[in-house]
Design a protein around this motif. Structure first.
Motif: not given
Ligand code: SF4
Length: 352
Positions: A113, A115-117, A119-120, A122-123, A169-170, A203
């Motif tokens: 992903c 977006l790099d949130c 707390f995640c 995957t990011g 993923g987003e 997100s």
């Molecule tokens: S998978 Fe979702 S929560 Fe994780 S970084 Fe991507 S958008 Fe953010």
């Protein structure tokens, strides 16, 4: 460059019928293939009512199995995590969550992903690829197939009733793959899952949310996690592009019939977004008639510096929101022991 080969999980009945005609096969063969496909059977050899030459041609001319199952894990609570590889070698994960009277598949829409949130897990992987609609649907079909085989072995007897786009993923950053896969999920010749049993999470990609709302009357979940811009900029960096004011306006305009609501997801981080002032900011952001809050337990992953709020604190935070007139629930965390819970997915090859 040769044109992309059709993927069986995403192919529509009409397309397959014209393919059968061009192969000089009777049109009813298309129906037979779709029936097998919708049950989760993707290997032409296992489609027992097809003649062998047709099975062979299917295998050569259509990409019947775009995903290869490389690992399957079973949690103590019954949650299943599947690791698949694409033909490119990239890996993705899918989760099945059984509950009384329902079974939910949580699909990935991307590998990694962008977006790099904060707390995640995957990011932390970075973006690797958008999944095609065939690769998204193939995840659900693989789970169906696995559940059928397990029940045949006399273990449990779960079925897929719900689909959530909350894996890697987003989803709204992959509009083509996600929109096409939803068409297939909802279609009669597809998996025929009711729109009320499908949830897509975002997100907060505001322009893509607007396009999505006009097209798909499925459930929407928004990863909010903070109700002030300073904190949300840190936790959900897409907020710097689409801040809370833009998100609020988008949610106010989002098409919604009276029986439906939007879910605002809020992962609870100890000392970060779980204070009284955070609760007050959240309560003033939410429109109680249209939205409800889902408080999520933070699921740790290697390298994170966050800690989850305690269960007692989450319950008190939910009670506080309810007192302020907000519908709030605490989501039960599932599959934590196999790193299958919310925010924990990351391609197994990159698990460190
Ligand atoms: S998978 Fe979702 S929560 Fe994780 S970084 Fe991507 S958008 Fe953010």
């Amino acid at each position: 460059m040769s044109p992309p080969i059709d993927q069986l999980p995403a192919i529509r009945l009409k397309e397959l019928q014209s393919r059968m005609l061009s192969w000089k096969q009777p049109a009813y063969r298309a129906k037979q293939i779709i029936e097998w496909r919708n049950k989760g059977v993707l290997d032409p050899q296992a489609m027992r009512n097809l003649p062998t030459p047709l099975q062979d041609r299917l295998r050569v001319e259509i990409d019947c199995q775009p995903l290869t199952l490389t690992k399957r894990m079973l949690s103590a609570d019954g949650t299943r995590k599947y690791v698949f590889s694409l033909c490119s070698g990239k890996m993705l994960e899918t989760v099945f969550i059984p509950e009384a009277g329902r079974g939910t598949v949580c699909v990935s829409s991307q590998v990694g992903c962008v977006l790099d949130c904060a707390f995640c897990h995957t990011g932390t992987q970075g973006f690797e690829a958008n999944l095609t609609s065939g690769e998204i649907i193939a995840q659900i079909l693989a789970v169906k197939q696995d559940l059928r085989e397990s029940s045949g072995n006399g273990s449990d007897n779960c079925v897929v009733t719900h689909v959530v786009y909350m894996g890697m993923g987003e989803p709204l950053a992959n509009e083509q793959g996600v929109h096409n896969s939803l068409d297939m999920l909802l279609a009669r010749d597809g998996l025929g899952i009711s729109q009320r049993r499908i949830t897509v999470s975002t997100s907060g990609l505001v322009p893509a949310m607007q396009r999505f709302g006009e097209k798909f009357p499925v459930n929407l979940a928004v990863s909010l996690h903070a109700a002030n811009n300073r904190l949300r900029d840190e936790l959900v960096p897409i907020n710097r592009k689409y801040p809370l004011e833009a998100l609020r306006k988008c949610l106010d305009d989002y098409p919604l019939d009276r029986q439906r609501h939007i879910t605002l997801e809020y992962v609870m981080l100890d000392g970060v977004n779980d204070r009284d002032e955070d609760m007050e900011a959240l309560a003033s952001f939410v429109r109680p008639a249209r939205e409800r809050v889902n408080l999520i337990h933070f699921n740790p992953f290697p390298g994170t510096h966050f800690q989850g709020s305690s269960k007692e604190h989450m319950d008190a935070f939910a009670a506080g929101l309810i007192q302020l007139g907000i519908r709030a629930t605490v989501r039960k965390s599932r599959g934590q022991d196999i790193m299958a819970a919310c925010g924990q997915l990351k391609a197994e090859t990159q698990a460190a």
